[in-house]
Motif scaffolding. Structure first.
Motif, PDB file in Angstrom:
ATOM      1  N   UNK A 133      34.276  40.263  43.677  1.00 46.47           N
ATOM      2  CA  UNK A 133      33.694  39.298  43.906  1.00 46.47           C
ATOM      3  C   UNK A 133      34.114  38.294  42.069  1.00 46.47           C
ATOM      4  N   UNK A 134      33.998  37.138  42.526  1.00 46.47           N
ATOM      5  CA  UNK A 134      34.073  36.244  41.661  1.00 46.47           C
ATOM      6  C   UNK A 134      35.104  36.488  40.451  1.00 46.47           C
ATOM      7  N   UNK A 135      35.147  36.543  39.275  1.00 43.76           N
ATOM      8  CA  UNK A 135      36.608  37.071  38.435  1.00 43.76           C
ATOM      9  C   UNK A 135      36.967  38.269  38.680  1.00 43.76           C
ATOM     10  N   UNK A 136      36.442  39.460  39.243  1.00 38.66           N
ATOM     11  CA  UNK A 136      37.141  39.941  39.236  1.00 38.66           C
ATOM     12  C   UNK A 136      37.652  40.730  41.061  1.00 38.66           C
ATOM     13  N   UNK A 137      38.725  39.389  41.325  1.00 38.42           N
ATOM     14  CA  UNK A 137      39.911  40.105  42.109  1.00 38.42           C
ATOM     15  C   UNK A 137      39.886  40.910  43.256  1.00 38.42           C
ATOM     16  N   UNK A 138      39.569  42.029  42.692  1.00 40.18           N
ATOM     17  CA  UNK A 138      39.966  43.130  43.285  1.00 40.18           C
ATOM     18  C   UNK A 138      41.412  44.562  43.060  1.00 40.18           C
ATOM     19  N   UNK A 139      41.753  44.680  44.075  1.00 38.24           N
ATOM     20  CA  UNK A 139      42.883  45.480  44.039  1.00 38.24           C
ATOM     21  C   UNK A 139      44.418  44.232  43.539  1.00 38.24           C
ATOM     22  N   UNK A 140      45.432  44.287  42.492  1.00 39.61           N
ATOM     23  CA  UNK A 140      46.175  43.009  43.213  1.00 39.61           C
ATOM     24  C   UNK A 140      47.129  43.291  44.180  1.00 39.61           C
ATOM     25  N   UNK A 141      47.793  42.484  44.979  1.00 36.26           N
ATOM     26  CA  UNK A 141      49.184  42.514  45.604  1.00 36.26           C
ATOM     27  C   UNK A 141      49.637  41.464  45.736  1.00 36.26           C
ATOM     28  N   UNK A 142      51.063  41.654  45.920  1.00 33.39           N
ATOM     29  CA  UNK A 142      52.113  40.481  46.187  1.00 33.39           C
ATOM     30  C   UNK A 142      51.859  39.238  47.518  1.00 33.39           C
ATOM     31  N   UNK A 143      51.352  40.186  48.615  1.00 35.41           N
ATOM     32  CA  UNK A 143      51.380  39.173  48.985  1.00 35.41           C
ATOM     33  C   UNK A 143      49.713  37.888  49.571  1.00 35.41           C
TER      34      UNK A 143
END
Length: 372
Positions: A42-52
């Motif tokens: 949440x917020x400044x922490x989007x979680x796992x990166x993904x190309x899609x």
């Protein structure tokens, strides 16, 4: 003067009625099953990166809000959210919210990611037994603490890269692990059985977000957003609703078992087969085998009328729950037969446990010792 006196009387009556209403409302809240739902990141922490372009924080939030929406329709439940919007929460705040609420369950929702096209669901409970793969997941989830301003102060020197640190945080919630596994199994069974999705199983992991939660707690990895097909499913309204429904079903089923006072626990991995394949006596003189048939927060009398006619019962207290056992023998083959008897009486998830010198040990460890 009389008018003033009347106003005073009316005011006092209103205050009295209001206090009764508040008290009644408070009483209505008592006895409810409190579930804290935690949308990961949440917020400044989007979680796992993904190309899609899929965002873990957004998917997790939508699933959590749907779970809560469904649970709130059940008057037996009270739902508390760690976040309902796109805000950043420090990890320790999430468990603090659950503890302050004196919650019965803590459920954290996330999405998985991998550099391959891996897919499937996983549900984690707190534990110190980390494989290399699990350790990598734990490291990735725990590293969010570095986004926090005072992480060194808040986490007392915890290092997400250190196996020693990960082992240390698995100890505090040990008393709740079995109940956490009970819920985790229901969630994974629903994913695989009702949604026909691939379940990668229940795993123990040293996750800080589960650390210091003083209640059964699970972290649900709802699938891999890096997988082309599964990522699209997770990002869809239909997929999110189906996932939420099955988590909600698992939570309600878990509560029903607890309410029945005989909620059986299936820990997996150490259960014995349904058929006894070796009739040769297998005696372990220093080992005592029992069949665990149930667990409950309530202290039940070990009488046959409480356990579907079974006798030769025993119990022990483990943290806040009582474990109930059928039989006691040093003969492993006999223990298997006792398990079949328990299953015939309705305890389908009963399993054999082993004791040495009065302490419970892993069944696999017990069977490695030499039998007579």
């Amino acid at each position: 003067m009389q008018t003033t006196q009347k106003y005073r009387i009316v005011f006092l009556v209103v205050i009295f009625i209001t206090s009764l209403t508040s008290f009644s409302s408070l009483q209505a809240q008592q006895g409810k099953f409190v579930v804290v739902l935690d949308a990961g990141h949440g917020g400044k922490d989007p979680g796992r990166p993904t190309k899609n372009g899929y965002k873990e924080k957004s998917i997790a939030l939508k699933v959590v809000l749907e779970i809560g929406k469904q649970l709130e329709k059940n008057p037996d439940f009270k739902v508390i959210y760690t976040r309902k919007t796109d805000v950043f929460l420090e990890l320790y705040e999430r468990s603090a919210i659950a503890n302050k609420a004196d919650a019965d369950l803590f459920v954290s929702v996330h999405c998985n990611a991998h550099h391959t096209q891996a897919y499937g669901t996983e549900t984690y409970v707190l534990g110190a037994k980390n494989s290399d793969r699990n350790m990598a997941v734990a490291k990735a989830e725990n590293e969010v603490i570095f986004l926090e301003d005072n992480y060194q102060e808040n986490y007392a020197g915890f290092d997400p890269s250190s196996p020693e640190s990960s082992i240390a945080i698995g100890i505090e919630q040990e008393v709740y692990v079995e109940q956490s596994i009970q819920l985790a199994k229901k969630i994974e069974d629903n994913f695989s059985g009702k949604l026909k999705r691939r379940s990668r199983g229940i795993k123990q992991l040293s996750l800080w977000v589960l650390h210091n939660t003083y209640m059964p707690s699970v972290l649900v990895e709802t699938g891999f957003i890096t997988n082309k097909k599964e990522g699209a499913y997770l990002n869809s309204n239909s997929g999110q609703k189906k996932i939420a429904t099955q988590i909600r079903n698992a939570i309600e089923d878990y509560k029903r078992e607890i309410d029945l006072n005989v909620g059986s626990l299936n820990l997996g991995g150490d259960t014995v087969p349904n058929e006894v394949t070796d009739e040769k006596p297998s005696i372990f003189n220093d080992i005592t085998f029992k069949v665990q048939i149930a667990a409950s927060k309530n202290d039940l009398a070990t009488k046959s009328y409480n356990f579907n006619g079974l006798d030769n019962l025993s119990k022990e207290k483990s943290g806040v729950i009582y474990k109930y056992f059928y039989g006691s023998t040093s003969n492993y083959n006999k223990a298997q037969k006792l398990q079949l008897e328990a299953k015939d009486k309705g305890y389908k998830s009963s399993f054999v446990v082993a004791y040495k010198d009065g302490k419970q040990i892993e069944l696999s460890e017990a069977l490695k010792s030499t039998s007579d």
